[in-house]
Design a protein around this motif. Structure first.
Motif, short mmCIF file in Angstrom:
data_model
loop_
_atom_site.label_atom_id
_atom_site.label_comp_id
_atom_site.label_asym_id
_atom_site.label_seq_id
_atom_site.Cartn_x
_atom_site.Cartn_y
_atom_site.Cartn_z
N SER A 33 39.68 46.61 52.11
CA SER A 33 38.48 45.92 52.11
C SER A 33 38.67 44.55 51.18
O SER A 33 39.09 44.45 50.23
N ASP A 34 37.99 43.43 51.77
CA ASP A 34 37.63 42.40 50.95
C ASP A 34 36.82 42.78 49.77
O ASP A 34 35.96 43.60 49.73
N PHE A 35 37.00 42.01 48.76
CA PHE A 35 36.10 42.47 47.33
C PHE A 35 35.86 40.94 46.86
O PHE A 35 36.37 39.77 47.14
N THR A 36 34.75 40.86 46.14
CA THR A 36 34.07 39.69 45.27
C THR A 36 34.49 39.42 43.95
O THR A 36 34.87 40.57 43.57
N THR A 37 34.38 38.26 43.66
CA THR A 37 34.64 37.96 42.09
C THR A 37 33.75 39.06 41.12
O THR A 37 34.24 39.48 40.32
N SER A 38 32.51 38.94 41.59
CA SER A 38 31.60 39.93 40.89
C SER A 38 31.81 41.38 40.93
O SER A 38 31.92 41.89 39.96
N GLN A 39 32.43 41.85 42.01
CA GLN A 39 33.05 43.21 41.77
C GLN A 39 34.21 43.37 41.01
O GLN A 39 34.47 44.39 40.20
N GLY A 41 34.87 41.66 38.44
CA GLY A 41 34.20 41.23 37.05
C GLY A 41 33.52 42.79 36.56
O GLY A 41 33.69 43.26 35.57
N PHE A 42 32.89 43.50 37.39
CA PHE A 42 32.35 44.53 37.22
C PHE A 42 33.37 45.67 36.99
O PHE A 42 33.25 46.37 35.71
N GLY A 43 34.42 45.73 37.49
CA GLY A 43 35.42 46.59 37.37
C GLY A 43 36.04 46.38 36.08
O GLY A 43 36.41 47.45 35.31
N ILE A 44 36.18 45.01 35.74
CA ILE A 44 36.72 44.78 34.53
C ILE A 44 35.85 45.43 33.32
O ILE A 44 36.15 45.87 32.19
N VAL A 45 34.46 45.23 33.41
CA VAL A 45 33.58 45.86 32.43
C VAL A 45 33.57 47.13 32.58
O VAL A 45 33.69 47.74 31.33
N VAL A 46 33.95 47.79 33.39
CA VAL A 46 34.00 49.25 33.27
C VAL A 46 35.45 49.73 32.81
O VAL A 46 35.40 50.70 31.91
N LEU A 47 36.31 49.02 33.09
CA LEU A 47 37.60 49.12 32.32
C LEU A 47 37.28 49.09 30.72
O LEU A 47 37.83 50.04 29.93
#
Length: 61
Positions: A33-39, A41-47
């Motif tokens: 799937s394609d993903f956006t920059t905001s997604q 960023g959210f993944g990095i915050v969760v990490l």
């Protein structure tokens, strides 16, 4: 009671395991799937939060 759901389903024949004629449903799987920059960023915050909980709390104790 289970016969109500089998009206449009063909009989299973183990001697002839052919693929059904109908197309499979369209679906999306994560790696393709394609993903956006905001997604991202959210993944990095969760990490970062996960790493802080995993390593930060034991380090403080």
């Amino acid at each position: 009671m289970s016969d109500d759901h089998d009206e449009d389903r063909p009989e299973y024949d183990p001697e002839s395991p052919d693929i059904p004629d109908g197309e499979p449903p369209l679906r999306s799987t994560a790696p393709q799937s394609d993903f956006t920059t905001s997604q991202v960023g959210f993944g990095i915050v969760v990490l970062v939060i996960g790493l802080a909980i995993t390593f930060g709390i034991p380090f403080l104790l």
